[in-house]
Write a protein that holds these residues in place. Sequence first.
Motif: not given
Length: 335
Positions: A76-93, A112-120
Amino acid sequence: MTKLKLAIAGLGRIGKIHLDNLLQTPDVEIVAATDPDEGSLQYARDKGVPFTPDTFEEMLGGTQIDAVLICSPTDTHADFVELSAKAGKHVFCEKPLDLSLARVSEVLKTVKEAQVKLMLGFNRRFDKEFRKVRELVKNEAVGIPHLVKITSRDPGAPPVSYIEKSGGLFLDMTIHDFDMARFVVDKEVEEVYAKGAVLIDPAIGDAGDIDTAVVTLTYSDGTMAIIDNSREASYGYDQRVEVFGSKGMVQSNNNFHDSHKLYNNQGIHAALPLHFFLERYQEAYKTEMRDFIKGLENGTMMPVDGNDGLQSLKIGLAAIKSIQENRPVKISEIG
């Protein structure tokens, strides 16, 4: 100061750890949580989480959220990260972002396009012992690093049903060690040579995986790392790191239940290592969340970003290819 509003997707072992830790963090507010299991949702409700919908999409659109923690199953990780980024939410995954290199690249492009932060979630970077090793290496206390040795052995293998969906030993377990190999010496891996066997449970082999492995990594400057893995160490969770260099050596050894030693005519006896990752990395999980929050509050770079996940995945895929073809594999051959 306004509190950061966080939501959690997935309330298994890791999700509950993060939830409990964040509930003790004064500058954040857990506003939502979701999980397909009703018992897990009730756990969140009992902890005071106000919004507990059945689906990720409903959680994402149903309340104000600054950032999402994704602790759900790997697929589920990839889909959930994409949905979150498109909604403008930062993500910890939690790791891995995905088991497909192409899919990871797609997701990182979206982030990158959504300009949100992502931490693994490579939590071992936040363990104080391993951080000390990195600090000493960085400060040239051991001179020029020549060899890295990493031992990672679990106290028992997971169910075969888990192994079948996990991506196998290299993408589920050893991926932490691949990340650690890059982290402690701050070098990129150029070549991977892996050997593996089924020595613990034939059912693991029937599922297409291995339970014991040795991996040799060659860095871009010619120095090397050696990783050994086992799914079952009878004495507990074995986590050790060593860096040997031109001026000396630094080691990080296991953490134990206590430090007593009993001396008698039968030998010297001591406590076993802490049982598993939840105990061994209890403080590291707290530090990990504090650093994620700090990055959000200060607008600074995340300590573990999408590229770190990408590089560890490449090493893992190279290790799989190495076993399949019984040869060293260059990272440049992967993707």
